[in-house]
Design a protein around this motif. Sequence first.
Motif, mmCIF file in Angstrom:
data_model
loop_
_atom_site.group_PDB
_atom_site.id
_atom_site.type_symbol
_atom_site.label_atom_id
_atom_site.label_comp_id
_atom_site.label_asym_id
_atom_site.label_seq_id
_atom_site.Cartn_x
_atom_site.Cartn_y
_atom_site.Cartn_z
ATOM 1 N N ASP A 1 0.827 -1.200 0.000
ATOM 2 C CA ASP A 1 0.000 0.000 0.000
ATOM 3 C C ASP A 1 0.866 1.258 0.000
ATOM 4 O OD1 ASP A 1 -2.374 -1.416 0.005
ATOM 5 O OD2 ASP A 1 -2.433 -1.540 2.196
ATOM 6 N N LYS B 1 2.532 1.719 -3.562
ATOM 7 C CA LYS B 1 1.629 1.887 -4.694
ATOM 8 C C LYS B 1 1.580 3.326 -5.221
ATOM 9 C CE LYS B 1 -1.990 -0.643 -4.492
ATOM 10 N NZ LYS B 1 -3.330 -1.152 -4.106
ATOM 11 N N THR C 1 2.352 4.407 -9.139
ATOM 12 C CA THR C 1 1.376 5.172 -9.912
ATOM 13 C C THR C 1 1.988 6.454 -10.441
ATOM 14 O OG1 THR C 1 -0.370 4.314 -8.460
ATOM 15 C CG2 THR C 1 -0.943 6.163 -9.888
ATOM 16 N N ALA D 1 -4.524 -0.512 -14.904
ATOM 17 C CA ALA D 1 -4.910 -1.409 -13.809
ATOM 18 C C ALA D 1 -5.095 -0.627 -12.507
ATOM 19 C CB ALA D 1 -3.849 -2.490 -13.636
ATOM 20 N N LEU D 2 -4.196 0.313 -12.233
ATOM 21 C CA LEU D 2 -4.315 1.128 -11.021
ATOM 22 C C LEU D 2 -5.547 2.033 -11.088
ATOM 23 C CD1 LEU D 2 -0.544 2.083 -10.642
ATOM 24 C CD2 LEU D 2 -1.845 0.587 -9.126
ATOM 25 N N GLU E 1 -8.658 0.145 -10.185
ATOM 26 C CA GLU E 1 -8.705 -0.110 -8.745
ATOM 27 C C GLU E 1 -9.177 1.124 -7.983
ATOM 28 O OE1 GLU E 1 -5.289 -0.989 -5.548
ATOM 29 O OE2 GLU E 1 -5.625 -2.621 -6.963
ATOM 30 N N ALA F 1 -12.901 1.569 -8.613
ATOM 31 C CA ALA F 1 -13.678 0.546 -7.902
ATOM 32 C C ALA F 1 -13.832 0.903 -6.427
ATOM 33 C CB ALA F 1 -13.008 -0.815 -8.053
ATOM 34 N N THR F 2 -12.768 1.442 -5.831
ATOM 35 C CA THR F 2 -12.837 1.857 -4.425
ATOM 36 C C THR F 2 -13.845 2.975 -4.239
ATOM 37 O OG1 THR F 2 -10.521 1.247 -4.091
ATOM 38 C CG2 THR F 2 -11.511 2.749 -2.478
ATOM 39 N N GLU G 1 -20.077 -3.189 -3.081
ATOM 40 C CA GLU G 1 -19.113 -3.848 -2.210
ATOM 41 C C GLU G 1 -19.687 -5.153 -1.669
ATOM 42 O OE1 GLU G 1 -17.784 -1.167 0.809
ATOM 43 O OE2 GLU G 1 -16.034 -0.579 -0.389
#
Length: 217
Positions: free
Chosen positions: A6, A9, A13, A196-197, A200, A203-204, A214
């Motif tokens: 985490d 990341k 990015t 891909a990032l 993600e 989606a969060t 969720e």
Amino acid sequence: MATSMDLIKPLVTLVAIVNPLGIVPFFIHYTQGYSHAQRQRTARVSALSAFLVISLSALLGQQLLNFFGISIASFQVGGGLLLLISSLSMLNAQPAEAKGSAEEVRATEAKAAMGASIAVVPLTIPLLTGPATISTMVIYATQSRHWWELGLLVGYGVVVAVISALTFSLADPISRVLGKTGINVMTRLMGLILAALAVEVMATGLGKLFPILERAG
């Protein structure tokens, strides 16, 4: 508690978005006719400007969201979408932040011809650090729970600035070794990672806006 993945990341990015290697052809183009010393100075100023944009976005991002009354989830969705659009440009071997119109490019070149500095515009903004970079830093800053996590984001800005300065300083040999094809391959690889990032991040945000998503996951 944040895991090591985490924590790393945001750096991955940032490097993918900024992608100094993909900006090398632009650096060479805009510094044509410059002496070696002038090119080195342009590289340093551009790197410093990129650090300032990244660090200010991290430190002031939350305050800006509060001022405009924007929720973190909404910003994550919007920022993630912007990252996805940038990644699609990179998959086509275009810089993530190079979104200027033909008129803007001509105006920038005219300024350069008149002796205006190109280190900040267009090299730093929008080529190195544009809306996608700023959005990314704001998103990660809002997820920070401790002061040292914000400090880490600023530190990542230093890392990106150093990478940018070194890349620009070695622009000519890099361009000769990799060639246009090699640079395009690297840009596409960074674009795939960024896509891909971006998914993600979106989606969060969507999970926070629509909790049913969720639960369904």
